[in-house]
Design a protein around this motif. Structure first.
Motif, PDB file in Angstrom:
ATOM      1  N   ARG A 176       0.843  -1.191   0.000  1.00 46.25           N
ATOM      2  CA  ARG A 176       0.000   0.000   0.000  1.00 46.25           C
ATOM      3  C   ARG A 176       0.880   1.243   0.000  1.00 46.25           C
ATOM      4  O   ARG A 176       1.854   1.322   0.737  1.00 46.25           O
ATOM      5  CB  ARG A 176      -0.913   0.010   1.229  1.00 46.25           C
ATOM      6  N   PRO A 177       0.547   2.194  -0.838  1.00 45.61           N
ATOM      7  CA  PRO A 177       1.355   3.429  -0.822  1.00 45.61           C
ATOM      8  C   PRO A 177       1.187   4.140   0.503  1.00 45.61           C
ATOM      9  O   PRO A 177       0.160   3.997   1.168  1.00 45.61           O
ATOM     10  CB  PRO A 177       0.763   4.250  -1.983  1.00 45.61           C
ATOM     11  N   PRO A 178       2.193   4.881   0.939  1.00 45.77           N
ATOM     12  CA  PRO A 178       2.073   5.596   2.197  1.00 45.77           C
ATOM     13  C   PRO A 178       0.882   6.546   2.158  1.00 45.77           C
ATOM     14  O   PRO A 178       0.593   7.143   1.132  1.00 45.77           O
ATOM     15  CB  PRO A 178       3.383   6.370   2.321  1.00 45.77           C
ATOM     16  N   GLY A 179       0.216   6.675   3.265  1.00 48.52           N
ATOM     17  CA  GLY A 179      -0.920   7.567   3.361  1.00 48.52           C
ATOM     18  C   GLY A 179      -0.478   9.014   3.284  1.00 48.52           C
ATOM     19  O   GLY A 179       0.696   9.339   3.392  1.00 48.52           O
ATOM     20  N   PRO A 180      -1.442   9.918   3.089  1.00 54.81           N
ATOM     21  CA  PRO A 180      -1.094  11.331   2.950  1.00 54.81           C
ATOM     22  C   PRO A 180      -0.453  11.920   4.201  1.00 54.81           C
ATOM     23  O   PRO A 180       0.218  12.939   4.140  1.00 54.81           O
ATOM     24  CB  PRO A 180      -2.449  11.993   2.661  1.00 54.81           C
ATOM     25  N   ASP A 181      -0.644  11.264   5.358  1.00 55.64           N
ATOM     26  CA  ASP A 181      -0.082  11.785   6.597  1.00 55.64           C
ATOM     27  C   ASP A 181       1.348  11.307   6.854  1.00 55.64           C
ATOM     28  O   ASP A 181       1.985  11.750   7.804  1.00 55.64           O
ATOM     29  CB  ASP A 181      -0.953  11.376   7.792  1.00 55.64           C
ATOM     30  N   ALA A 182       1.853  10.361   6.009  1.00 58.45           N
ATOM     31  CA  ALA A 182       3.157   9.765   6.279  1.00 58.45           C
ATOM     32  C   ALA A 182       4.284  10.794   6.335  1.00 58.45           C
ATOM     33  O   ALA A 182       5.085  10.793   7.270  1.00 58.45           O
ATOM     34  CB  ALA A 182       3.468   8.675   5.246  1.00 58.45           C
ATOM     35  N   LEU A 229      14.845  15.736  17.913  1.00 62.19           N
ATOM     36  CA  LEU A 229      15.288  17.046  18.366  1.00 62.19           C
ATOM     37  C   LEU A 229      14.736  17.421  19.736  1.00 62.19           C
ATOM     38  O   LEU A 229      15.325  18.242  20.438  1.00 62.19           O
ATOM     39  CB  LEU A 229      14.880  18.123  17.352  1.00 62.19           C
ATOM     40  N   GLY A 230      13.580  16.856  20.112  1.00 63.03           N
ATOM     41  CA  GLY A 230      12.956  17.215  21.373  1.00 63.03           C
ATOM     42  C   GLY A 230      12.268  18.572  21.332  1.00 63.03           C
ATOM     43  O   GLY A 230      12.153  19.244  22.356  1.00 63.03           O
ATOM     44  N   TRP A 231      11.789  18.980  20.138  1.00 64.40           N
ATOM     45  CA  TRP A 231      11.118  20.269  19.981  1.00 64.40           C
ATOM     46  C   TRP A 231       9.610  20.081  20.086  1.00 64.40           C
ATOM     47  O   TRP A 231       9.050  19.157  19.469  1.00 64.40           O
ATOM     48  CB  TRP A 231      11.460  20.895  18.640  1.00 64.40           C
ATOM     49  N   PRO A 232       8.904  20.940  20.822  1.00 66.05           N
ATOM     50  CA  PRO A 232       7.448  20.817  20.933  1.00 66.05           C
ATOM     51  C   PRO A 232       6.746  21.251  19.651  1.00 66.05           C
ATOM     52  O   PRO A 232       7.107  22.257  19.041  1.00 66.05           O
ATOM     53  CB  PRO A 232       7.096  21.744  22.100  1.00 66.05           C
ATOM     54  N   THR A 233       5.758  20.469  19.227  1.00 63.79           N
ATOM     55  CA  THR A 233       4.993  20.777  18.023  1.00 63.79           C
ATOM     56  C   THR A 233       3.523  20.995  18.383  1.00 63.79           C
ATOM     57  O   THR A 233       3.101  20.767  19.512  1.00 63.79           O
ATOM     58  CB  THR A 233       5.099  19.640  16.990  1.00 63.79           C
ATOM     59  N   VAL A 234       2.762  21.421  17.388  1.00 59.18           N
ATOM     60  CA  VAL A 234       1.335  21.686  17.562  1.00 59.18           C
ATOM     61  C   VAL A 234       0.545  20.622  16.796  1.00 59.18           C
ATOM     62  O   VAL A 234       0.892  20.314  15.650  1.00 59.18           O
ATOM     63  CB  VAL A 234       0.985  23.088  17.029  1.00 59.18           C
ATOM     64  N   PRO A 235      -0.495  20.031  17.387  1.00 59.74           N
ATOM     65  CA  PRO A 235      -1.309  19.051  16.656  1.00 59.74           C
ATOM     66  C   PRO A 235      -1.921  19.673  15.396  1.00 59.74           C
ATOM     67  O   PRO A 235      -2.220  20.867  15.364  1.00 59.74           O
ATOM     68  CB  PRO A 235      -2.392  18.666  17.671  1.00 59.74           C
ATOM     69  N   GLY A 236      -2.106  18.829  14.381  1.00 57.10           N
ATOM     70  CA  GLY A 236      -2.742  19.292  13.154  1.00 57.10           C
ATOM     71  C   GLY A 236      -1.763  19.464  12.010  1.00 57.10           C
ATOM     72  O   GLY A 236      -0.553  19.234  12.155  1.00 57.10           O
ATOM     73  N   ARG A 237      -2.319  19.855  10.870  1.00 57.75           N
ATOM     74  CA  ARG A 237      -1.537  20.063   9.666  1.00 57.75           C
ATOM     75  C   ARG A 237      -1.807  21.461   9.134  1.00 57.75           C
ATOM     76  O   ARG A 237      -2.916  21.959   9.256  1.00 57.75           O
ATOM     77  CB  ARG A 237      -1.898  19.022   8.613  1.00 57.75           C
ATOM     78  N   GLY A 279       3.232  31.593  20.617  1.00 62.47           N
ATOM     79  CA  GLY A 279       3.204  31.638  19.162  1.00 62.47           C
ATOM     80  C   GLY A 279       3.574  30.309  18.526  1.00 62.47           C
ATOM     81  O   GLY A 279       4.002  29.364  19.207  1.00 62.47           O
ATOM     82  N   THR A 280       3.402  30.237  17.230  1.00 57.64           N
ATOM     83  CA  THR A 280       3.806  29.048  16.473  1.00 57.64           C
ATOM     84  C   THR A 280       4.411  29.496  15.152  1.00 57.64           C
ATOM     85  O   THR A 280       4.131  30.592  14.658  1.00 57.64           O
ATOM     86  CB  THR A 280       2.616  28.113  16.175  1.00 57.64           C
ATOM     87  N   VAL A 281       5.237  28.624  14.578  1.00 59.73           N
ATOM     88  CA  VAL A 281       5.828  28.880  13.275  1.00 59.73           C
ATOM     89  C   VAL A 281       5.763  27.586  12.479  1.00 59.73           C
ATOM     90  O   VAL A 281       5.919  26.496  13.029  1.00 59.73           O
ATOM     91  CB  VAL A 281       7.286  29.368  13.419  1.00 59.73           C
ATOM     92  N   ARG A 282       5.486  27.688  11.204  1.00 55.35           N
ATOM     93  CA  ARG A 282       5.421  26.490  10.364  1.00 55.35           C
ATOM     94  C   ARG A 282       6.780  25.807  10.320  1.00 55.35           C
ATOM     95  O   ARG A 282       7.813  26.452  10.114  1.00 55.35           O
ATOM     96  CB  ARG A 282       4.972  26.850   8.949  1.00 55.35           C
ATOM     97  N   ALA A 283       6.778  24.502  10.528  1.00 56.97           N
ATOM     98  CA  ALA A 283       8.032  23.757  10.639  1.00 56.97           C
ATOM     99  C   ALA A 283       8.707  23.614   9.280  1.00 56.97           C
ATOM    100  O   ALA A 283       8.077  23.149   8.321  1.00 56.97           O
ATOM    101  CB  ALA A 283       7.754  22.367  11.219  1.00 56.97           C
ATOM    102  N   PRO A 284       9.977  24.001   9.178  1.00 62.32           N
ATOM    103  CA  PRO A 284      10.714  23.723   7.938  1.00 62.32           C
ATOM    104  C   PRO A 284      10.837  22.218   7.724  1.00 62.32           C
ATOM    105  O   PRO A 284      10.858  21.438   8.672  1.00 62.32           O
ATOM    106  CB  PRO A 284      12.088  24.353   8.196  1.00 62.32           C
TER     107      PRO A 284
END
Length: 208
Positions: free
Chosen positions: A16-22, A35-43, A118-123
């Motif tokens: 099966r091809p990887p899902g869109p969330d892979a 890295l141990g960096w905190p992230t925010v749930p969601g896309r 605040g939040t910043v989009r992850a590179p």
């Protein structure tokens, strides 16, 4: 009469091809586990600021002039024509006061700050370190100009206010901001076509 003999097929099932969330899941794992960096749930995946670091967003042309002032392990991201410099957590709150003290408070500077809450989009996770030049971006995504290194705590390398007992190799936030402000001002004057007589020093400081 004996019935047909059933055998187990050895033909593998189609993969099966990887899902869109892979890709997002792999990227989230890299930030959170490696890295141990905190992230925010969601896309799309976003990083929390004000926990391990704050972000000073400046024109890439101005940011390129101050890279030499940063510690070797200090991550820097490039997002289109903007550069994201990481500061020690709490640094974003110090920036306006420091700029006032440095007499840049009356100048309109193209700076953006992200700190606590605040939040910043992850590179995207780098396939290899980008060491020079202007990297391209897709749909506003950032790339790491200086990528973070797993197993190396980022906090100790980030620009911060001078304090007794700080490691000598930590960049001084005051010196960094003075240099950033000077180059941001020059970029703005060049883009606006203003001459020395129209320095903009009578205009208020602006964070956009």
């Amino acid at each position: 009469m004996a019935g047909p003999v059933l055998t187990t097929s050895t033909v593998p099932l189609p993969r099966r091809p990887p899902g869109p969330d892979a890709p997002d899941a792999r990227l989230r794992h890299w930030y959170e586990n490696d890295l141990g960096w905190p992230t925010v749930p969601g896309r799309p995946l976003r990083l929390r600021t004000g926990v391990l670091f704050d972000v000073l967003d400046v024109p890439a042309e101005a940011g390129a002039r101050v890279l030499r002032l940063l510690a070797p392990g200090s991550p820097v991201a490039l997002r289109g024509d903007r550069m994201e410099l990481l500061l020690a957590a709490g640094g974003a709150e110090e920036v306006p006061g420091v700029l006032e003290w440095l007499e840049w408070g009356a100048v309109r500077l193209d700076l953006r700050l992200l700190g606590a809450g605040g939040t910043v989009r992850a590179p995207a996770r780098p396939a290899g370190a980008v060491t020079s030049g202007r990297a391209g971006t897709v749909q506003g995504a950032a790339v790491w100009l200086r990528p973070p290194e797993p197993g190396r705590g980022v906090e100790a390398s980030l620009p911060a206010m001078p304090a007794v007992g700080r490691a000598g190799g930590v960049p001084d936030l005051v010196r960094l901001l003075d240099t950033v402000a000077a180059h941001c001002h020059r970029v703005r004057l060049r883009r606006s076509g203003a001459g020395p007589a129209d320095s903009g020093r009578n205009q208020p400081l602006a964070f956009s």
